[in-house]
Design a protein around this motif. Structure first.
Motif, PDB file in Angstrom:
ATOM      1  N   LEU A 190       0.823  -1.211   0.000  1.00  0.00           N
ATOM      2  CA  LEU A 190       0.000   0.000   0.000  1.00  0.00           C
ATOM      3  C   LEU A 190       0.859   1.263   0.000  1.00  0.00           C
ATOM      4  CD1 LEU A 190      -2.806  -1.031   2.534  1.00  0.00           C
ATOM      5  CD2 LEU A 190      -2.960  -0.891   0.039  1.00  0.00           C
ATOM      6  N   ARG A 191       2.072   1.157   0.554  1.00  0.00           N
ATOM      7  CA  ARG A 191       2.999   2.296   0.552  1.00  0.00           C
ATOM      8  C   ARG A 191       3.880   2.320  -0.703  1.00  0.00           C
ATOM      9  NH1 ARG A 191       3.983   0.127   5.631  1.00  0.00           N
ATOM     10  NH2 ARG A 191       6.066  -0.520   4.913  1.00  0.00           N
ATOM     11  N   GLY A 192       3.711   1.330  -1.578  1.00  0.00           N
ATOM     12  CA  GLY A 192       4.555   1.248  -2.754  1.00  0.00           C
ATOM     13  C   GLY A 192       5.909   0.635  -2.498  1.00  0.00           C
ATOM     14  N   ASP A 193       6.042  -0.121  -1.416  1.00  0.00           N
ATOM     15  CA  ASP A 193       7.302  -0.747  -1.036  1.00  0.00           C
ATOM     16  C   ASP A 193       7.261  -2.222  -1.423  1.00  0.00           C
ATOM     17  OD1 ASP A 193       9.677  -1.536   0.056  1.00  0.00           O
ATOM     18  OD2 ASP A 193       9.070  -1.306   2.154  1.00  0.00           O
ATOM     19  N   LEU A 194       8.079  -2.603  -2.399  1.00  0.00           N
ATOM     20  CA  LEU A 194       8.136  -3.995  -2.846  1.00  0.00           C
ATOM     21  C   LEU A 194       9.278  -4.765  -2.195  1.00  0.00           C
ATOM     22  CD1 LEU A 194       7.420  -3.566  -6.673  1.00  0.00           C
ATOM     23  CD2 LEU A 194       5.825  -4.168  -4.860  1.00  0.00           C
ATOM     24  N   GLY A 195       9.942  -4.161  -1.253  1.00  0.00           N
ATOM     25  CA  GLY A 195      11.030  -4.839  -0.559  1.00  0.00           C
ATOM     26  C   GLY A 195      12.393  -4.379  -1.038  1.00  0.00           C
TER      27      GLY A 195
ATOM     28  N   VAL B   6      13.490  -2.834  -4.553  1.00  0.00           N
ATOM     29  CA  VAL B   6      13.068  -3.582  -5.742  1.00  0.00           C
ATOM     30  C   VAL B   6      12.416  -2.658  -6.759  1.00  0.00           C
ATOM     31  CG1 VAL B   6      11.502  -5.370  -6.575  1.00  0.00           C
ATOM     32  CG2 VAL B   6      12.805  -5.738  -4.477  1.00  0.00           C
ATOM     33  N   LEU B   7      11.608  -1.708  -6.277  1.00  0.00           N
ATOM     34  CA  LEU B   7      10.935  -0.783  -7.189  1.00  0.00           C
ATOM     35  C   LEU B   7      11.950   0.057  -7.969  1.00  0.00           C
ATOM     36  CD1 LEU B   7       8.017  -0.166  -7.916  1.00  0.00           C
ATOM     37  CD2 LEU B   7       8.064   1.727  -6.302  1.00  0.00           C
ATOM     38  N   THR B   8      13.041   0.446  -7.307  1.00  0.00           N
ATOM     39  CA  THR B   8      14.097   1.201  -7.988  1.00  0.00           C
ATOM     40  C   THR B   8      14.778   0.344  -9.046  1.00  0.00           C
ATOM     41  OG1 THR B   8      14.495   2.523  -5.997  1.00  0.00           O
ATOM     42  CG2 THR B   8      16.235   2.481  -7.654  1.00  0.00           C
ATOM     43  N   ALA B   9      15.069  -0.914  -8.686  1.00  0.00           N
ATOM     44  CA  ALA B   9      15.714  -1.826  -9.645  1.00  0.00           C
ATOM     45  C   ALA B   9      14.832  -2.044 -10.869  1.00  0.00           C
ATOM     46  CB  ALA B   9      16.019  -3.153  -8.966  1.00  0.00           C
TER      47      ALA B   9
ATOM     48  N   GLY C 276      20.634  -9.426 -25.346  1.00  0.00           N
ATOM     49  CA  GLY C 276      21.440  -8.764 -24.323  1.00  0.00           C
ATOM     50  C   GLY C 276      20.900  -7.420 -23.888  1.00  0.00           C
ATOM     51  N   LEU C 277      19.592  -7.278 -23.839  1.00  0.00           N
ATOM     52  CA  LEU C 277      18.988  -6.014 -23.418  1.00  0.00           C
ATOM     53  C   LEU C 277      18.898  -5.947 -21.895  1.00  0.00           C
ATOM     54  CD1 LEU C 277      16.062  -5.776 -25.994  1.00  0.00           C
ATOM     55  CD2 LEU C 277      18.199  -4.477 -26.017  1.00  0.00           C
ATOM     56  N   PRO C 278      19.312  -4.851 -21.287  1.00  0.00           N
ATOM     57  CA  PRO C 278      19.261  -4.729 -19.825  1.00  0.00           C
ATOM     58  C   PRO C 278      17.873  -4.316 -19.336  1.00  0.00           C
ATOM     59  CG  PRO C 278      20.252  -2.764 -20.752  1.00  0.00           C
ATOM     60  CD  PRO C 278      19.954  -3.671 -21.921  1.00  0.00           C
ATOM     61  N   GLY C 279      16.867  -5.126 -19.642  1.00  0.00           N
ATOM     62  CA  GLY C 279      15.497  -4.804 -19.278  1.00  0.00           C
ATOM     63  C   GLY C 279      15.020  -5.580 -18.073  1.00  0.00           C
ATOM     64  N   VAL C 280      13.715  -5.526 -17.848  1.00  0.00           N
ATOM     65  CA  VAL C 280      13.119  -6.231 -16.710  1.00  0.00           C
ATOM     66  C   VAL C 280      13.288  -7.739 -16.873  1.00  0.00           C
ATOM     67  CG1 VAL C 280      10.947  -6.664 -15.494  1.00  0.00           C
ATOM     68  CG2 VAL C 280      11.482  -4.370 -16.293  1.00  0.00           C
ATOM     69  N   GLY C 281      13.205  -8.229 -18.106  1.00  0.00           N
ATOM     70  CA  GLY C 281      13.369  -9.658 -18.331  1.00  0.00           C
ATOM     71  C   GLY C 281      14.732 -10.158 -17.886  1.00  0.00           C
ATOM     72  N   SER C 282      15.782  -9.420 -18.250  1.00  0.00           N
ATOM     73  CA  SER C 282      17.135  -9.807 -17.836  1.00  0.00           C
ATOM     74  C   SER C 282      17.276  -9.730 -16.324  1.00  0.00           C
ATOM     75  CB  SER C 282      18.162  -8.891 -18.505  1.00  0.00           C
ATOM     76  OG  SER C 282      18.084  -8.987 -19.908  1.00  0.00           O
TER      77      SER C 282
ATOM     78  N   PRO D 251      13.104 -11.303  -3.185  1.00  0.00           N
ATOM     79  CA  PRO D 251      12.362 -10.033  -3.202  1.00  0.00           C
ATOM     80  C   PRO D 251      12.184  -9.464  -4.616  1.00  0.00           C
ATOM     81  CG  PRO D 251      13.931 -10.042  -1.403  1.00  0.00           C
ATOM     82  CD  PRO D 251      14.215 -11.261  -2.207  1.00  0.00           C
ATOM     83  N   VAL D 252      13.218  -9.595  -5.461  1.00  0.00           N
ATOM     84  CA  VAL D 252      13.105  -9.095  -6.835  1.00  0.00           C
ATOM     85  C   VAL D 252      12.108  -9.940  -7.624  1.00  0.00           C
ATOM     86  CG1 VAL D 252      14.339  -8.749  -9.013  1.00  0.00           C
ATOM     87  CG2 VAL D 252      15.414  -8.107  -6.859  1.00  0.00           C
ATOM     88  N   ILE D 253      12.190 -11.260  -7.468  1.00  0.00           N
ATOM     89  CA  ILE D 253      11.245 -12.145  -8.165  1.00  0.00           C
ATOM     90  C   ILE D 253       9.817 -11.832  -7.731  1.00  0.00           C
ATOM     91  CG2 ILE D 253      10.574 -14.548  -8.534  1.00  0.00           C
ATOM     92  CD1 ILE D 253      13.483 -15.310  -7.950  1.00  0.00           C
ATOM     93  N   GLN D 254       9.625 -11.694  -6.434  1.00  0.00           N
ATOM     94  CA  GLN D 254       8.296 -11.399  -5.896  1.00  0.00           C
ATOM     95  C   GLN D 254       7.784 -10.061  -6.397  1.00  0.00           C
ATOM     96  OE1 GLN D 254       7.089 -12.230  -1.551  1.00  0.00           O
ATOM     97  NE2 GLN D 254       7.676 -10.084  -1.518  1.00  0.00           N
TER      98      GLN D 254
END
Length: 313
Positions: A73-78, A87-90, A262-268, A280-283
């Motif tokens: 609810l605070r926008g905190d994904l860990g 995680v949100l920054t990553a 080799g794209l540095p995207g969310v998939g990578s 935490p990133v996977i979640q």
């Protein structure tokens, strides 16, 4: 109409709540100690205990669930364990390649599928229709990673028209970065255009034989106006649905293509998180992708109101 929109908003909230709960449960029911799994077999008992405290795994499950939902609810994904950042920054730092790749891919897919599907339905049973149907089935069966490797070998290595991989350096211009996306976007666009072609063709065939189409023709209207204004407009709802679903699939399905190019995207980022067991990133990625699925479906529902006002009733 207001009631229709309100019902859809409530549905979005309920689905997001269920998805968050399922993600929370999946991480907690993983065999073994999640902290020990994240740190690997060489971790000491002290390191495992410290990580359990950092992740709140030493708390009772109901307490963990409340903290988890409160963070959402605070926008905190860990906090990412290996990247040592939220995680949100990553995810935000790696969102640009995935975002533009998805947009360009769906535009290419629609640019191919809409005219080809409409013309195939209009020329039903012709040689053109049979060729299009065959090629659509063939395209749907081609793995995107294989097609991507073929493009790299031919257009990047042999002809030198495009870079083989990457997204450009930090100082590269926007056009230079978009140049790196041409091959992966065409790869995903070609593969995903097959499904849209088949839906466009099927939807157009459903309406081209209706009475109002025959009436429009009997009034002397041109074929282009009959097909594009009358028939296509009434066939748009299933077409919009499949385009929306394809867009959502591209967001999550770009993982393999990003890895190939080799794209540095969310998939990578997700691939590296799975390899390093950065839960935490996977979640967080699962939650964001699921939320995008729901929001895209909600946007398609709203487009239904524009295409066919009868939906609100």
């Amino acid at each position: 109409m207001a009631r229709y929109i309100l019902n859809r908003i409530i549905g979005v909230i309920v689905v997001l709540f269920i998805v968050a709960t399922v993600v929370f449960v999946i991480v907690r029911v993983t065999p073994g100690d999640p902290a020990a799994v994240m740190l690997g077999p060489d971790a000491t008992a002290a390191d495992i205990a410290d990580l359990r405290i950092r992740l709140g795994l030493n708390q009772p499950i109901p307490v963990q669930y409340l903290y988890f939902m409160g963070g959402l609810l605070r926008g905190d994904l860990g906090q990412s364990i290996f990247l040592n950042e939220p995680v949100l920054t990553a995810l935000g730092q790696r969102a640009e390649p995935t975002f533009f790749l998805t947009i360009f891919s769906i535009l290419i897919a629609c640019a191919i599928a809409l005219p080809v599907g409409i013309l195939s339905a209009y020329k039903r049973g012709s040689v053109f229709d049979q060729v299009v149907t065959t090629l659509a089935m063939l395209s749907a069966s081609i793995p995107s990673f294989w097609l991507g490797l073929v493009f790299i070998e031919f257009f990047a290595v042999k002809l030198g028209w495009f870079p083989t991989s990457g997204y450009g350096g930090p100082g590269d211009s926007f056009l230079s970065r978009m140049h790196h996306l041409v091959q992966p976007a065409v790869t995903l666009g070609l593969v995903n255009s097959a499904l849209i072609i088949r839906f466009v063709r099927a939807s157009m065939l459903d309406v081209l034989g209706d009475d109002y189409v025959r009436t429009a023709r009997s009034k002397g209207m041109g074929e282009a106006r009959v097909v594009l204004k009358h028939a296509l407009k009434n066939a748009l709802i299933p077409i919009l649905t499949v385009i929306g679903l394809t867009t959502a699939l591209l967001i999550s399905g770009a993982i393999v293509t990003e890895t190939v190019f080799g794209l540095p995207g969310v998939g990578s980022l997700i691939v590296s998180a799975v390899t390093r067991r950065d839960y935490p990133v996977i979640q967080g990625a699962l939650l964001v992708i699921a939320a995008l699925y729901v929001l895209i479906n909600f946007a398609i529902d709203m487009l239904y109101l524009v295409v066919d006002p009868r939906v609100s009733y």
